[in-house]
Motif scaffolding. Structure first.
Motif, mmCIF file in Angstrom:
data_model
loop_
_atom_site.group_PDB
_atom_site.id
_atom_site.type_symbol
_atom_site.label_atom_id
_atom_site.label_comp_id
_atom_site.label_asym_id
_atom_site.label_seq_id
_atom_site.Cartn_x
_atom_site.Cartn_y
_atom_site.Cartn_z
ATOM 1 N N UNK A 1 2.595 -56.150 38.193
ATOM 2 C CA UNK A 1 1.996 -54.918 37.679
ATOM 3 C C UNK A 1 0.685 -54.619 38.409
ATOM 4 N N UNK A 2 0.403 -53.366 38.720
ATOM 5 C CA UNK A 2 -0.872 -53.012 39.362
ATOM 6 C C UNK A 2 -2.069 -53.490 38.541
ATOM 7 N N UNK A 3 -3.114 -53.886 39.257
ATOM 8 C CA UNK A 3 -4.331 -54.382 38.607
ATOM 9 C C UNK A 3 -5.476 -53.371 38.777
ATOM 10 N N UNK A 4 -6.597 -53.681 38.160
ATOM 11 C CA UNK A 4 -7.766 -52.812 38.278
ATOM 12 C C UNK A 4 -8.190 -52.663 39.727
ATOM 13 N N UNK A 5 -8.722 -51.502 40.067
ATOM 14 C CA UNK A 5 -9.199 -51.210 41.406
ATOM 15 C C UNK A 5 -10.669 -50.837 41.345
ATOM 16 N N UNK A 6 -11.215 -50.337 42.442
ATOM 17 C CA UNK A 6 -12.539 -49.726 42.442
ATOM 18 C C UNK A 6 -12.352 -48.235 42.674
ATOM 19 N N UNK A 7 -13.323 -47.440 42.224
ATOM 20 C CA UNK A 7 -13.100 -46.002 42.132
ATOM 21 C C UNK A 7 -14.301 -45.221 42.660
ATOM 22 N N UNK B 1 -4.640 -57.567 28.126
ATOM 23 C CA UNK B 1 -4.617 -57.884 29.541
ATOM 24 C C UNK B 1 -6.041 -58.147 30.029
ATOM 25 N N UNK B 2 -6.172 -59.017 31.002
ATOM 26 C CA UNK B 2 -7.485 -59.330 31.561
ATOM 27 C C UNK B 2 -8.060 -58.099 32.241
ATOM 28 N N UNK B 3 -9.298 -57.756 31.880
ATOM 29 C CA UNK B 3 -9.949 -56.623 32.516
ATOM 30 C C UNK B 3 -11.432 -56.878 32.598
ATOM 31 N N UNK B 4 -12.116 -56.084 33.440
ATOM 32 C CA UNK B 4 -13.543 -56.312 33.674
ATOM 33 C C UNK B 4 -14.224 -54.968 33.826
ATOM 34 N N UNK B 5 -15.541 -54.975 33.724
ATOM 35 C CA UNK B 5 -16.314 -53.793 34.045
ATOM 36 C C UNK B 5 -16.527 -53.752 35.551
ATOM 37 N N UNK B 6 -15.934 -52.753 36.200
ATOM 38 C CA UNK B 6 -16.049 -52.626 37.647
ATOM 39 C C UNK B 6 -17.496 -52.267 37.987
ATOM 40 N N UNK B 7 -18.092 -53.022 38.873
ATOM 41 C CA UNK B 7 -19.510 -52.798 39.196
ATOM 42 C C UNK B 7 -19.686 -52.011 40.479
ATOM 43 N N UNK B 8 -18.644 -51.896 41.292
ATOM 44 C CA UNK B 8 -18.755 -51.201 42.564
ATOM 45 C C UNK B 8 -18.033 -49.865 42.478
ATOM 46 N N UNK C 1 -6.887 -39.837 45.216
ATOM 47 C CA UNK C 1 -8.146 -39.647 45.947
ATOM 48 C C UNK C 1 -9.355 -40.297 45.293
ATOM 49 N N UNK C 2 -9.259 -40.637 44.026
ATOM 50 C CA UNK C 2 -10.404 -41.200 43.308
ATOM 51 C C UNK C 2 -10.311 -42.721 43.178
ATOM 52 N N UNK C 3 -9.321 -43.329 43.859
ATOM 53 C CA UNK C 3 -9.219 -44.789 43.942
ATOM 54 C C UNK C 3 -9.733 -45.212 45.303
ATOM 55 N N UNK C 4 -10.739 -46.075 45.337
ATOM 56 C CA UNK C 4 -11.328 -46.511 46.605
ATOM 57 C C UNK C 4 -10.554 -47.666 47.208
ATOM 58 N N UNK C 5 -10.454 -48.753 46.476
ATOM 59 C CA UNK C 5 -9.770 -49.940 47.002
ATOM 60 C C UNK C 5 -9.135 -50.705 45.856
ATOM 61 N N UNK C 6 -8.101 -51.446 46.186
ATOM 62 C CA UNK C 6 -7.381 -52.249 45.196
ATOM 63 C C UNK C 6 -7.241 -53.673 45.716
ATOM 64 N N UNK C 7 -6.932 -54.618 44.838
ATOM 65 C CA UNK C 7 -6.785 -56.010 45.274
ATOM 66 C C UNK C 7 -5.707 -56.169 46.345
ATOM 67 N N UNK C 8 -5.813 -57.239 47.099
ATOM 68 C CA UNK C 8 -4.807 -57.536 48.128
ATOM 69 C C UNK C 8 -3.431 -57.670 47.474
#
Length: 471
Positions: free
Chosen positions: A190-196, A45-52, A279-286
């Protein structure tokens, strides 16, 4: 492929000047080995290194609260006796039905030869698998976060060497596979990567938060796995969670804790896992897939045992906050850090196993508690709300191994929302203390008789929830 291996082995024999082995002359006769063409490997699955990373700072969410249907049939699932026929089978070791095929006993689910379909078969399946995917995504990011944000020197000063760091990186790679599996089963929504936002400021805190995060990830899946409508999906998820169990053990080892202090790993309901994770998830994609699960208020264990201390039970206000109640090293003097202990029975440097002479907690220990009020915005984009239907909390429910053990709350102060209780002295089996390991503590308004298979029946009575570090 076997032929190639034998030829390589023959070459090693020739280099060693050993006399030829006449009994297997074919080793010295080159042959052509035929193998199938390389199969096509599915893409991950497509994934990235979250920078924020950090707390959510965006505008208020347009939609808040858990996902709900237009119709809710009852305020809670009513308790009922065992299903009809539950005691009909005679467990005497004999066969009581015709064999569907040779060496095949009668019964079982999904055993009639139908081709398996690896996808959700109910709302329960979808919401459970989506929760598991949220868990895999945060683990993938958290492992990378620690490796990126703490220097080689910081890891080494905590006894985590290059091989250990490669192991953490490899565990992150495992999460790519887990996320790919769940994404493929769930489909396009399916849920995608978020920021944490992680409650860690040093390597020791990073290791402890990991071992707590992987505990509720593993225990949460154990809670819903037997209830999935899709048995094929359950099979694949089981093969992933077996790896997560090893990850939890490894992070305990890196934190200098005994790797597996329990005889049975506890299971928890989905709403408990989501309450601890969100509580440890900050924001997720629209338009991110929303979950139905409840977010309980946080339980803060004021004197949570601190595994970084020589005497863990001496801790007070040494956590990075509620829910996970993970350790903080901020107020521990160098002489009290078990990592610095010269006595090896007190030391907690990374090791395959540590048998520390001072236990982290013990039966009869007084445990001081503070719980949040409901109504707190939490989770992705602050779009979920903590709720409880419990009345005044009266009991502490200790969920560990196969047991739910209640101890009364004492000195309850509803104005400050504080109380204390005493850690129970109870065993699962002879010589197996039930209250042990990284486990779960909930405040309830009643003592509900539940077991691992129906633990979710307790949810309407839970006032607050947290992780307790018993051992």
């Amino acid at each position: 492929m076997i032929g190639n291996a034998l030829l390589q082995y023959a070459g090693l024999l020739a280099l060693s000047n050993l006399p030829p082995i006449q009994a297997i002359p074919f080793l010295y006769t080159p042959t052509t080995t035929f193998s199938a063409a390389e199969t096509v490997t599915p893409a991950v699955v497509s994934q990235m290194n979250v920078t924020s990373h950090g707390p959510f700072t965006g505008p208020p969410a347009m939609t808040t609260g858990a996902l709900t249907a237009s119709t809710i049939l009852a305020s809670e699932i009513p308790s009922a006796p065992p299903a009809p026929g539950s005691f009909n089978y005679t467990a005497d070791g004999k066969l009581h039905g015709p064999e569907p095929a040779p060496f095949t006993p009668n019964g079982g689910l999904g055993t009639n030869g139908s081709a398996p379909v690896y996808r959700p078969q109910s709302d329960y399946d979808y919401q459970s698998l989506a929760l598991a995917l949220y868990q895999e995504w945060i683990e993938l990011d958290l492992f990378h976060f620690g490796l990126k944000n703490f220097s080689t020197g910081q890891f080494q000063s905590n006894g985590v060497n290059a091989d250990d760091r490669f192991l953490i990186e490899y565990m992150a790679d495992q999460e790519v596979g887990h996320a790919t599996l769940l994404t493929n089963m769930l489909g396009p929504q399916a849920p995608r990567q978020c920021t944490y936002n992680y409650p860690v400021s040093n390597v020791r805190e990073f290791l402890d938060f990991n071992q707590k995060l992987t505990r509720w990830g593993e225990s949460g899946v154990y809670g819903f796995l037997p209830h999935l409508t899709s048995r094929p999906a359950a099979q694949l998820l089981l093969q992933s969670i077996a790896v997560e169990a090893r990850q939890q053990l490894i992070f305990r080892q890196l934190g200098g804790q005994f790797p597996m202090p329990v005889w049975h790993v506890p299971s928890i309901p989905q709403s408990w896992q989501w309450s601890l994770l969100a509580p440890y998830i900050s924001s997720c994609p629209a338009n991110q897939t929303r979950l139905i699960w409840q977010n309980f208020p946080s339980l803060n264990i004021l004197n949570q045992p601190n595994p970084a201390r020589i005497n863990a039970s001496n801790a007070f206000n040494e956590t990075t906050g509620g829910f996970a109640n993970s350790l903080s090293t901020a107020n521990i003097s160098s002489s009290q850090l078990c990592f610095n202990a010269t006595n090896q029975t007190l030391n907690c440097s990374p090791a395959i196993s540590r048998n520390r002479t001072i236990p982290l907690s013990y039966p009869g220990r007084q445990v001081f508690l503070h719980w949040d009020t409901p109504g707190k915005l939490i989770g992705p984009n602050n779009s979920y709300v903590t709720t409880t239907r419990a009345r005044v909390p009266r009991w502490a429910a200790w969920v560990s191994q196969l047991n739910v053990t209640y101890s009364p709350l004492l000195n309850i102060n509803l104005r400050n929302q504080t109380a204390f209780t005493f850690q129970p002295n109870v065993s699962t089996w002879d010589h197996d203390p039930a209250i042990n390991g990284t486990m779960f503590l909930a405040l309830t308004d009643a003592r509900i008789n539940v077991t691992p298979f129906n633990l979710s029946q307790i949810n309407p009575h839970v006032a607050a929830l947290g992780v307790y570090q018993a051992g």
